[in-house]
Design a protein around this motif. Structure first.
Motif, mmCIF file in Angstrom:
data_model
loop_
_atom_site.group_PDB
_atom_site.id
_atom_site.type_symbol
_atom_site.label_atom_id
_atom_site.label_comp_id
_atom_site.label_asym_id
_atom_site.label_seq_id
_atom_site.Cartn_x
_atom_site.Cartn_y
_atom_site.Cartn_z
ATOM 1 N N GLU A 1 43.228 45.282 45.132
ATOM 2 C CA GLU A 1 44.282 44.195 45.455
ATOM 3 C C GLU A 1 44.706 43.481 44.177
ATOM 4 O OE1 GLU A 1 41.669 44.635 48.975
ATOM 5 O OE2 GLU A 1 41.373 44.531 46.778
ATOM 6 N N LYS B 1 46.091 33.094 50.795
ATOM 7 C CA LYS B 1 46.211 32.986 52.560
ATOM 8 C C LYS B 1 47.406 32.171 52.877
ATOM 9 C CE LYS B 1 42.904 29.572 53.732
ATOM 10 N NZ LYS B 1 41.482 29.262 54.528
ATOM 11 N N PRO C 1 54.267 43.930 53.554
ATOM 12 C CA PRO C 1 53.085 43.478 52.712
ATOM 13 C C PRO C 1 53.627 42.304 51.622
ATOM 14 C CG PRO C 1 54.029 45.492 51.770
ATOM 15 C CD PRO C 1 54.560 45.263 53.140
ATOM 16 N N ARG D 1 39.407 38.665 51.413
ATOM 17 C CA ARG D 1 39.686 39.245 52.775
ATOM 18 C C ARG D 1 40.596 38.067 53.600
ATOM 19 N NH1 ARG D 1 34.694 40.620 53.681
ATOM 20 N NH2 ARG D 1 34.145 38.784 54.554
ATOM 21 N N THR E 1 44.132 38.826 52.497
ATOM 22 C CA THR E 1 44.671 40.407 52.695
ATOM 23 C C THR E 1 44.785 40.443 54.298
ATOM 24 O OG1 THR E 1 42.493 41.321 53.100
ATOM 25 C CG2 THR E 1 43.620 41.773 50.982
ATOM 26 N N GLU E 2 43.997 39.619 55.153
ATOM 27 C CA GLU E 2 44.229 39.482 56.750
ATOM 28 C C GLU E 2 45.304 39.080 56.957
ATOM 29 O OE1 GLU E 2 40.593 37.898 57.742
ATOM 30 O OE2 GLU E 2 39.331 39.587 57.800
ATOM 31 N N LYS F 1 48.924 41.759 50.112
ATOM 32 C CA LYS F 1 47.843 43.103 49.722
ATOM 33 C C LYS F 1 47.854 43.119 48.399
ATOM 34 C CE LYS F 1 47.950 44.219 54.029
ATOM 35 N NZ LYS F 1 46.497 44.001 54.715
ATOM 36 N N ARG F 2 48.440 42.289 47.372
ATOM 37 C CA ARG F 2 48.409 42.454 46.018
ATOM 38 C C ARG F 2 48.412 40.804 45.414
ATOM 39 N NH1 ARG F 2 51.734 46.780 42.976
ATOM 40 N NH2 ARG F 2 50.463 46.146 41.100
#
Length: 257
Positions: free
Chosen positions: A60, A225, A6, A28, A31-32, A36-37
């Motif tokens: 998150e 991202k 992560p 999203r 996270t994808e 994760k945080r």
């Protein structure tokens, strides 16, 4: 581009308007790809409630409480008092104090900035929290304050773009180094060489989104991202396998926050 370990974006202004439309989809996207945080730093009293609400509604997201030097004004001394009161009334506690620091490129008088930073450090020490530090063109002033007002629970100098010597001075003060998009630029030799030499246990990853766009993404809003791109660049610089770095930096992040 994903990472099995992560990732923690330790500095991302995810509350800014550029992300407001379909926020769930924006989150999203992060996270994808393994983020994760996400830690969102405050800029001032005007966004404290927004950050608390985002943290309450999204597992998150964590938040920090503070006053960014760019947004200081004559009422900022009162804001620091309000900060303490706000902390005690929050239902979802911030995990750090900040973003706070020094910025010689803004019109706010530097002596006043120093006073407000000292107050932030004192609050963080009283509350047992780490500090998110911002510094532009005021490095020696920052070091002097850190010597006079030691930070008791660690912290991070975010958006680092200095030399190896500067980074080591900060590590000696108990701070970690926030590594972001600067290292993706081949011409950023000083910072790339500094990060290449730093011990892995002194590094955190961040995007500072929507600011600090990465190389090849100039002109676009930065986004959490893209944190895996920074991880890949760090792996290349250090010649260490990406998963090894990801796991270590996740541990660093969780230990600090």
């Amino acid at each position: 581009m994903t990472s099995e370990a992560p990732l923690f974006d330790t500095h991302c202004h995810f509350d800014f308007n550029v992300f407001a439309e379909d926020f769930d989809a924006q989150l999203r996207q992060a996270t994808e790809v393994g983020v994760k945080r996400i830690l969102i730093p405050a800029i001032g009293e005007e966004n404290w409630q927004r950050l608390e609400l985002l943290s309450a509604h999204h597992n998150e997201i964590d938040w920090a409480l503070g006053c960014h030097p760019y947004f200081l004004n004559q009422n900022s001394t009162q804001q620091v008092d309000n900060l303490i009161a706000y902390y005690h009334q929050t239902s979802v506690k911030p995990i750090a104090i900040g973003e706070c620091g020094l910025d010689a490129l803004v019109s706010v008088e530097l002596g006043f900035q120093q006073q407000i930073l000292q107050q932030h450090i004192q609050v963080a020490n009283e509350l047992g929290l780490p500090v998110l530090l911002h510094c532009r063109k005021a490095y020696n002033d920052l070091l002097r304050i850190l010597k006079q007002f030691p930070i008791h629970n660690g912290g991070v100098l975010h958006g680092f773009s200095g030399s190896y010597q500067q980074a080591m001075q900060l590590l000696e003060k108990g701070l970690l180094i926030g590594v972001g998009g600067v290292i993706t630029y081949p011409r950023a030799n000083k910072t790339r060489n500094a990060i290449r030499q730093l011990p892995l246990d002194g590094i955190l990853l961040e995007t500072d989104a929507p600011d600090m766009p990465l190389n090849h993404f100039q002109g676009q809003s930065n986004h959490p991202k893209r944190l895996p791109v920074i991880l890949s660049t760090l792996s290349e610089l250090k010649q260490i396998e990406k998963q090894t770095i990801a796991q270590k930096i996740w541990q660093n992040s969780i230990s600090l926050f």
